[in-house]
Design an enzyme around this catalytic site. Sequence first.
Site, mmCIF file in Angstrom:
data_model
loop_
_atom_site.group_PDB
_atom_site.id
_atom_site.type_symbol
_atom_site.label_atom_id
_atom_site.label_comp_id
_atom_site.label_asym_id
_atom_site.label_seq_id
_atom_site.Cartn_x
_atom_site.Cartn_y
_atom_site.Cartn_z
ATOM 1 N N ARG A 239 1.309 -1.316 -0.135
ATOM 2 C CA ARG A 239 -0.114 0.032 0.503
ATOM 3 C C ARG A 239 1.019 0.964 0.181
ATOM 4 O O ARG A 239 1.738 1.718 1.170
ATOM 5 C CB ARG A 239 -0.880 0.009 1.236
ATOM 6 C CG ARG A 239 -2.007 1.183 0.939
ATOM 7 C CD ARG A 239 -2.975 0.398 2.279
ATOM 8 N NE ARG A 239 -2.231 1.951 3.200
ATOM 9 C CZ ARG A 239 -2.615 1.965 4.485
ATOM 10 N NH1 ARG A 239 -3.003 0.522 4.559
ATOM 11 N NH2 ARG A 239 -1.985 2.533 4.922
ATOM 12 N N HIS A 243 -4.578 4.589 3.925
ATOM 13 C CA HIS A 243 -5.636 3.758 3.975
ATOM 14 C C HIS A 243 -6.750 4.331 3.445
ATOM 15 O O HIS A 243 -8.107 3.888 3.006
ATOM 16 C CB HIS A 243 -6.033 3.303 5.335
ATOM 17 C CG HIS A 243 -7.305 2.444 5.400
ATOM 18 N ND1 HIS A 243 -7.747 1.081 4.903
ATOM 19 C CD2 HIS A 243 -8.806 2.708 6.171
ATOM 20 C CE1 HIS A 243 -8.989 1.169 4.916
ATOM 21 N NE2 HIS A 243 -9.404 1.963 5.875
ATOM 22 N N TYR A 252 2.659 5.378 11.627
ATOM 23 C CA TYR A 252 2.975 3.398 11.342
ATOM 24 C C TYR A 252 3.729 3.348 10.230
ATOM 25 O O TYR A 252 4.079 1.782 10.297
ATOM 26 C CB TYR A 252 1.775 2.685 11.727
ATOM 27 C CG TYR A 252 1.422 2.535 10.899
ATOM 28 C CD1 TYR A 252 0.950 2.096 9.392
ATOM 29 C CD2 TYR A 252 -0.279 4.355 10.759
ATOM 30 C CE1 TYR A 252 -0.314 2.144 8.624
ATOM 31 C CE2 TYR A 252 -1.193 4.131 9.644
ATOM 32 C CZ TYR A 252 -0.980 3.353 8.785
ATOM 33 O OH TYR A 252 -1.707 3.421 7.751
HETATM 34 C C1 LIG Z 1 -16.216 -6.140 10.093
HETATM 35 C C2 LIG Z 1 -14.843 -4.580 10.486
HETATM 36 N N1 LIG Z 1 -14.455 -4.767 11.184
HETATM 37 C C3 LIG Z 1 -13.378 -3.513 11.418
HETATM 38 C C4 LIG Z 1 -13.645 -3.388 10.363
HETATM 39 C C5 LIG Z 1 -12.773 -1.147 10.074
HETATM 40 N N2 LIG Z 1 -11.474 -1.506 9.132
HETATM 41 C C6 LIG Z 1 -12.067 -1.204 8.077
HETATM 42 S S1 LIG Z 1 -11.096 -0.601 6.921
HETATM 43 C C7 LIG Z 1 -10.041 -2.153 7.891
HETATM 44 C C8 LIG Z 1 -8.816 -2.369 6.834
HETATM 45 C C9 LIG Z 1 -9.034 -4.349 6.681
HETATM 46 O O1 LIG Z 1 -7.995 -4.123 5.999
HETATM 47 P P1 LIG Z 1 -7.716 -5.118 4.990
HETATM 48 O O2 LIG Z 1 -8.287 -6.107 5.069
HETATM 49 O O3 LIG Z 1 -6.493 -5.206 4.404
HETATM 50 O O4 LIG Z 1 -8.770 -4.687 3.265
HETATM 51 P P2 LIG Z 1 -7.359 -2.739 2.633
HETATM 52 O O5 LIG Z 1 -8.061 -1.986 3.953
HETATM 53 O O6 LIG Z 1 -6.336 -2.852 2.883
HETATM 54 O O7 LIG Z 1 -7.565 -2.663 0.700
HETATM 55 C C10 LIG Z 1 -10.832 -2.124 9.469
HETATM 56 C C11 LIG Z 1 -10.764 -3.374 10.255
HETATM 57 C C12 LIG Z 1 -14.751 -3.053 9.071
HETATM 58 N N3 LIG Z 1 -14.881 -2.388 7.929
HETATM 59 N N4 LIG Z 1 -15.787 -3.887 9.523
#
Ligand SMILES: Cc1ncc(C[n+]2csc(CCOP(=O)(O)OP(=O)(O)O)c2C)c(N)n1
Length: 329
Positions: A239, A243, A252
């Site tokens: 990435r 985010h 971080y």
């Molecule tokens: C069920 C749930 N838990 C927590 C969150 C908060 N949250 C939003 S984005 C994220 C990280 C997800 O990371 P990843 O699956 O690697 O996807 P990326 O954002 O890197 O594309 C989290 C924990 C959420 N949206 N849904």
Amino acid sequence: MASIDALRHTTSLAESELLELYRRMVLLRTFDERAVVYQRQGRIGTYAIAWGHEAIQAGATFALGDDDWIFPSYREGAIGLVRGMPVETILQWWRGHPSGWWSPADWNIASICVPIATHVPHAAGLAWGKKLRGEKVVAMAFFGDGATSEGAFHEGVNFAAVMNAPAVFVCNNNQWAISTPIEAQTRAETLADKAVGYGIPGVRVDGLDVLAVHDAAREAVERARAGGGPTLIEAVHYRAAPHGTADDPRAYIDLARVEEERANECVGKYERFLRDAGLLNEQLVASMRSDAEDLMRAGIAAAEAEPPPEPELLFTRAYVDPPPNLRHG
Ligand SMILES: Cc1ncc(C[n+]2csc(CCOP(=O)(O)OP(=O)(O)O)c2C)c(N)n1
Ligand SMILES: [Mg+2]
């Protein structure tokens, strides 16, 4: 230096398809860069930045037919662009306007999924349902590395495997789940390895190489359509942007690594490849970029011309029989 012959060895795509793939990447990149600017101007709400994910999104969806279904996460919020969805529809989604809620059946694109991994079982279910009806339709779901730690990921992929459903699971391994690094996410050596536990093929590809992503996706789609069941594709990259617009990764992340990754980003990489092969020149690049910018300008104008939604809309679809206190006034 890549020659057109070398290119032909690496892909079965025709020259026009190679250029169309590039056009789609430019569209996704332009949407992303403009959306961040609009967010900074207060014209759209919070926005999940997709910068650097274009090779995965354009490459994987290029393997689909129009009847196949796409299940996006917020990271693939703009993926409708590859099917010609209006820019304003996607912008309205990020602006929280009801005109941003398209009917999934109109585009064969499910709603943008914000809860992590909950759309994985939806994709598995749709794929199974299509199979039961005898329709040769494939469902492709996109999710991140962090999603592979969720129960819904396990349930969805396992269910699709057991039902031999025509699904393709595309994991965008950008090595971060907001501030959680991949090392803290799993003890598995690769995410593709998880496929072994479901008894399905797992493939690991370079997520910055659009042709590699496309090859893996095409093979998976063909297998699914032919009755061979689901595949898990892990597209690995890093990435190289925050985010989302509410995130400050300086707290971080190793900024030197980010700079390195930005220099190696996927749209420029593919552009250099096409130029070296003699398929792309300055003029074509400029015209594709300006077409995408025009689309964005028209899209934000159309979105902002939309009247604000009626506040009652919040309740009209929430209750069959609204409770008396809501009916009041
Ligand atoms: C069920 C749930 N838990 C927590 C969150 C908060 N949250 C939003 S984005 C994220 C990280 C997800 O990371 P990843 O699956 O690697 O996807 P990326 O954002 O890197 O594309 C989290 C924990 C959420 N949206 N849904
Ligand atoms: Mg991630």
